[in-house]
Write an enzyme that holds these catalytic residues in place. Structure first.
Site, PDB file in Angstrom:
ATOM      1  N   SER A 273       0.607  -1.070  -0.337  1.00 24.09           N
ATOM      2  CA  SER A 273      -0.024   0.040  -0.226  1.00 24.09           C
ATOM      3  C   SER A 273       0.758   1.506  -0.269  1.00 24.09           C
ATOM      4  O   SER A 273       0.108   2.534   0.550  1.00 24.09           O
ATOM      5  CB  SER A 273      -0.509  -0.146   0.789  1.00 24.09           C
TER       6      SER A 273
ATOM      7  N   LYS B 202       0.626   3.600  -2.818  1.00 25.20           N
ATOM      8  CA  LYS B 202      -0.552   4.106  -3.047  1.00 25.20           C
ATOM      9  C   LYS B 202      -0.175   5.625  -2.944  1.00 25.20           C
ATOM     10  O   LYS B 202      -0.966   6.597  -4.480  1.00 25.20           O
ATOM     11  CB  LYS B 202      -1.757   3.871  -2.220  1.00 25.20           C
TER      12      LYS B 202
ATOM     13  N   TYR C 137      -2.522  -3.095 -10.487  1.00 26.33           N
ATOM     14  CA  TYR C 137      -2.777  -2.425  -9.318  1.00 26.33           C
ATOM     15  C   TYR C 137      -1.668  -3.725  -8.523  1.00 26.33           C
ATOM     16  O   TYR C 137      -1.563  -3.196  -7.902  1.00 26.33           O
ATOM     17  CB  TYR C 137      -3.964  -2.696  -8.636  1.00 26.33           C
TER      18      TYR C 137
ATOM     19  N   TYR D 159      -4.261   3.968   7.518  1.00 24.32           N
ATOM     20  CA  TYR D 159      -5.057   3.232   7.819  1.00 24.32           C
ATOM     21  C   TYR D 159      -6.060   3.467   8.972  1.00 24.32           C
ATOM     22  O   TYR D 159      -6.546   4.285   8.930  1.00 24.32           O
ATOM     23  CB  TYR D 159      -5.345   1.058   7.990  1.00 24.32           C
TER      24      TYR D 159
ATOM     25  N   VAL E 118       0.881  -3.009   3.812  1.00 21.80           N
ATOM     26  CA  VAL E 118       1.066  -4.773   4.655  1.00 21.80           C
ATOM     27  C   VAL E 118       2.693  -5.713   4.453  1.00 21.80           C
ATOM     28  O   VAL E 118       2.934  -6.849   5.004  1.00 21.80           O
ATOM     29  CB  VAL E 118       0.006  -5.468   4.261  1.00 21.80           C
TER      30      VAL E 118
HETATM   31  N1  GLU Z   1      -1.761  -4.788  -2.390  1.00 27.52           N
HETATM   32  C1  GLU Z   1      -2.700  -5.051  -0.939  1.00 27.52           C
HETATM   33  C2  GLU Z   1      -3.928  -5.413  -0.906  1.00 27.52           C
HETATM   34  O1  GLU Z   1      -4.468  -4.722  -1.864  1.00 27.52           O
HETATM   35  C3  GLU Z   1      -2.041  -3.910  -0.211  1.00 27.52           C
HETATM   36  C4  GLU Z   1      -2.683  -4.123   0.957  1.00 27.52           C
HETATM   37  C5  GLU Z   1      -1.556  -3.080   1.400  1.00 27.52           C
HETATM   38  O2  GLU Z   1      -0.967  -2.746   1.905  1.00 27.52           O
HETATM   39  O3  GLU Z   1      -2.852  -1.794   2.897  1.00 27.52           O
HETATM   40  O4  GLU Z   1      -4.569  -5.454  -0.233  1.00 27.52           O
END
Ligand code: GLU
Length: 615
Positions: free
Chosen positions: A70, A73, A195, A247, A265
């Site tokens: 993430s 992002k 993604y 988060y 994550v």
């Molecule tokens: N590729 C992960 C997902 O979309 C990223 C999640 C994350 O790092 O928060 O579930």
């Protein structure tokens, strides 16, 4: 900068201490919902801090690579802004925190868009906006962008990519719901693959710190000096990181740690203190919200120890004015004739010099503006010197331009001296013209003095023709007979431009009276090829006379070079001494004249020193 030995760096020692303190923490669990991620060694732990000038402090496994997840992002959000502009992006993805988990299936239904680009729904929509011809080209654009941030070439963990691609049903569901609601368009499976693949890019804690330092450095990578994104994208990226980056812990994170940040994550956290540094941490043990347990602890400790919180108490801004004086208190280094000097001693009040210091931004310039508003009515020239100014932000550029407009309305000539070229370029983009900039305060003072003198017909133009010997200032108090008695001792000598009239170190055995043209005294500065102008002589002025009073040292202490064609009346000291026998009164009178000039020079120097040390 040379590579420093970090062994003795207190900062390096702190990072190592923090690393050691949290190495034993074993709370949390590695992510397993992407099967491939569960294989990671839970003990791995790395920390890195990088400054905007490229110095990194590292501890532990800061070079161990893991998938960015993430943390990708906010960076891809920046690229989407590059592709579409801030306004358009706002219509597609909001910026409101949800307080929900990263993979929640909720949307901002009122505006028909995902809530923000940090939750999966928003991140998928953001990735869908990345332009390019097909999957390969679009992914390459994303990868190149990350490489600009990290300052090295990056790879994808194909196993993690395939693993998430095979199991990412929830993300697929989110994307299709968005398609259904017309939040997304185009090839949904391609967007999803992009993604998943952006999440599988491999980075280490050092890369994250460099990426964060690039954000801290207004989008310029501190290692490669390459631009990764524009400052306006940096602002957008940091804003969403600050409000939604951690988060459903984002609010508490901002409260406790107080830095824009993003976690993934894979176990990484990236955090930024704008203008100062970037942090990258890696430890795959996650708390129930998906944040790295040790990463949070490290950031919290760093923030507390070094007072990183953005909203810590801030020093209250001081004024940027370090000194104010007038042209009557401090004159330019140009020599003036007695009548000019007398005029400038009074009229120099119309020239105001403000020496500025420190950073220029709204709060520091606001104080200058207030002082300018109070400046004496008779101010005709304002010189703002930026020689000791630090950073100049864009609000300072606007305010300086407003000051210029105010000066124009008051019929005041505004001159800026000593500002770096970068500031001058920015001001010129705001319609400033070349005349407003001069190199030094001395140049500006001279320019203003000349202007005042010309206006009152006291200017140097009034003695453009060669002056006669009797016109020289030193003979102001001499009778015609006295002048006639001394005149035969002088010989007329001419020089071409750049001729050395007096050379440093040569024997000092004669006196010069400048009849035509100009000559400059300058010193060579140690350890540079530059020369510092001490003074410029104009017609009517005597020079080289000080040696008369110096019985021991008879060497010249500086160069005097002709600026133009020059004519001097030259009197060798031994000839002068013959006056002692033939005409002692004239000899004494001459010495007295030199003495008076010297006294006046010292008086002026004392006033100048007092004015310059007043504040
Ligand atoms: N590729 C992960 C997902 O979309 C990223 C999640 C994350 O790092 O928060 O579930």
């Amino acid at each position: 900068m040379n590579k420093p030995n970090l062994e003795y760096s207190p900062i390096q020692t702190s990072i190592i201490n923090i690393y050691q303190r949290y190495q034993s923490v074993k709370e949390g669990k590695v992510a397993t919902y992407i099967p491939e991620l569960s294989k990671v060694d839970p003990n791995l732990f790395g920390i890195c801090i990088t400054t905007p000038d490229g110095q990194s402090y590292q501890a532990g496994e800061s070079h161990h690579c893991f998938t960015i997840q993430s943390i990708s992002k906010p960076f891809v959000y920046g690229l989407a802004i590059v592709d579409h502009g801030l306004e358009k992006i706002m219509t597609k993805v909001g910026v409101e925190p949800t307080g929900e988990a990263f993979n929640s299936i909720i949307f901002d239904e009122e505006n028909n868009r995902p809530y923000n680009p940090m939750v999966n729904a928003g991140a998928i929509a953001t990735t869908a906006l990345i332009q390019g011809n097909g999957y390969e080209e679009r992914f390459n654009r994303i990868l190149r962008m990350f490489e600009r941030f990290a300052g090295r070439s990056l790879e994808v963990d194909e196993a993690v990519f395939e693993s998430e691609r095979a199991t990412g049903h929830r993300n697929r569901a989110i994307a299709y719901l968005e398609l259904n609601a017309q939040m997304l368009e185009g090839n949904i499976d391609e967007h999803l693959d992009l993604y998943f693949r952006q999440c599988s890019i491999l980075v280490n804690a050092k890369d994250l710190a460099v990426m964060a330092a690039t954000l801290a450095n207004n989008g310029i990578n501190p290692i490669t000096k390459q631009k990764a994104v524009n400052p306006e994208e940096v602002r957008a990226i940091l804003s969403v990181m600050a409000s939604c980056g951690m988060y459903d812990f984002s609010g508490e994170w901002l409260y406790r740690i107080g830095l824009p940040a993003k976690s993934g994550v894979g176990g990484g956290i990236v955090a930024v203190l704008p203008g100062q540094f970037g942090i990258g941490t890696f430890s795959p043990l996650l708390d129930p919200r998906g944040n790295s347990v040790r990463g949070i602890k490290v950031c919290e400790e760093l923030s507390q120890r070094f007072k990183f919180h953005l909203f810590n108490s801030h020093p209250i801004s001081q004024t940027c004015v370090s000194r104010i004086y007038t042209g009557a208190m401090v004159a330019s280094k140009r020599q003036r004739r007695t009548f000019q000097r007398d005029f400038l001693d009074k009229e120099g009040e119309q020239i105001l010099v403000y020496e500025l210091k420190g950073d220029l931004y709204f709060a520091t310039i606001e104080k200058l503006v207030r002082q300018l508003q109070n400046c004496q009515r008779q101010a005709k020239f304002i010189i703002l010197d930026g020689n000791r100014v630090g950073n100049v932000n864009s609000s300072a550029i606007t305010l300086l331009s407003d000051i210029r407009q105010w000066c124009i309305s008051q019929k005041i000539t505004l001159i800026l001296t000593g500002f770096p070229q970068t500031t001058i370029t920015r001001l010129k983009a705001n319609n400033w013209t070349d005349e407003a900039f001069l190199g030094t305060i001395d140049n500006a003072l001279e320019w203003c003095e000349n202007y005042l003198l010309e206006q009152s017909n006291y200017g140097d133009k009034t003695f453009k023709d060669k002056l006669s010997l009797g016109d020289m200032d030193i003979f102001n108090t001499f009778t015609e007979e006295e002048k006639a008695a001394i005149a035969p001792l002088f010989t007329e000598v001419s020089y071409q431009p750049n001729d050395v009239i007096i050379q440093e170190g040569e024997k000092a055995d004669r006196l010069f009276l400048l009849a035509k043209g100009m000559a400059t005294v300058s010193l060579s500065l140690s350890d540079s090829n530059q020369r510092k102008r001490l003074t410029t002589y104009i017609p009517g002025i005597a020079f080289g006379e000080l040696a008369l009073f110096n019985v021991n040292v008879s060497q010249r202490t500086a160069d005097i070079v002709a600026d133009t064609e020059v004519t001097c009346y030259v009197l060798p000291f031994d000839k002068l001494k013959t006056l002692l026998v033939t005409n002692p009164e004239i000899y004494i009178k001459l010495l007295q004249t030199f003495g008076t000039t010297l006294v006046n020079t010292i008086k002026r120097a004392t006033l100048e020193i007092r004015s310059l040390s007043a504040q």
